[in-house]
Write an enzyme that holds these catalytic residues in place. Structure first.
Site, short mmCIF file in Angstrom:
data_model
loop_
_atom_site.label_atom_id
_atom_site.label_comp_id
_atom_site.label_asym_id
_atom_site.label_seq_id
_atom_site.Cartn_x
_atom_site.Cartn_y
_atom_site.Cartn_z
N GLU A 32 0.03 -1.02 5.65
CA GLU A 32 1.12 -0.51 6.49
C GLU A 32 0.91 0.96 6.82
OE1 GLU A 32 5.04 1.40 7.41
OE2 GLU A 32 3.68 1.79 5.75
N ASP A 47 0.84 -1.21 0.00
CA ASP A 47 0.00 0.00 0.00
C ASP A 47 0.87 1.26 0.00
OD1 ASP A 47 0.71 -0.84 2.67
OD2 ASP A 47 -0.65 0.66 3.47
N ASP A 92 8.63 4.36 -1.29
CA ASP A 92 7.89 3.79 -0.15
C ASP A 92 6.70 3.01 -0.65
OD1 ASP A 92 6.66 3.25 2.24
OD2 ASP A 92 6.00 5.30 2.61
ZN LIG Z 1 5.75 2.95 4.07
#
Ligand SMILES: [Zn+2]
Length: 167
Positions: free
Chosen positions: A162, A97, A128
């Site tokens: 997350e 995610d 990320d």
């Molecule tokens: Zn992250």
């Protein structure tokens, strides 16, 4: 052996960039943050694992966690287990995610159409946690291409949720 593995990793560079681009085109934003969740990205990841031939020996399992706000009322995580010489495990966890792209005026590109500029790939989720995710997958691929049987059983976890609480 070290050299052999590194040279295999270098040969995979183009495919790694393509794979990261492909995954980052799918916005896996939490349903608790205005998105549709991880389903499409997990499905694409499963396809990629198949294309890389990793599922010939690896066990692939998708686990779901209930989430009232999610599309199918559940959120998927994918687990890959590749057998090593020993049952002891090496586990690498990354999340699929991402956080929302925010104000598009601050972007110089479409955040979901990643672009290579110079020696970097730009787009939402690239850093990320896309880079880590793709690195774990291709570290295993490079080992196998170098003809190395992993010493430990390799467990790669590609998990949902997350960014918004890790329920
Ligand atoms: Zn992250």
């Amino acid at each position: 052996m070290h050299e052999k593995i590194l040279s295999q990793a270098e040969k995979l560079e183009g495919l790694m960039i393509d794979t990261l681009t492909r995954l980052c085109k799918i916005p896996a934003i939490s349903p608790h943050n205005g998105g549709t969740g991880e389903d499409a990205k997990i499905a694409e990841l499963e396809k990629i694992i198949h294309e890389l031939g990793l599922d010939e020996k690896a066990k692939i399992k998708i686990e779901y966690v209930d989430d009232e706000k999610a599309l199918n009322k559940k959120r998927p995580s994918l687990f890959l287990e590749y057998p090593g010489k020993k049952s002891r495990r090496l586990c690498i966890l990354t999340h699929v995610d991402i956080v929302p792209e925010g104000d598009r005026n601050f972007w110089t590109l479409d955040p979901f159409q990643p672009e290579v500029r110079g020696s970097r790939l730009y787009g939402r989720g690239v850093s990320d946690n896309g880079t880590g995710l793709v690195s774990s997958l291709f570290a295993l691929k490079a080992l196998l291409n170098a003809g190395v049987e992993p010493e430990y059983t390799v467990n790669l976890a590609f998990v949902a949720d997350e960014e918004m609480g890790s329920r």
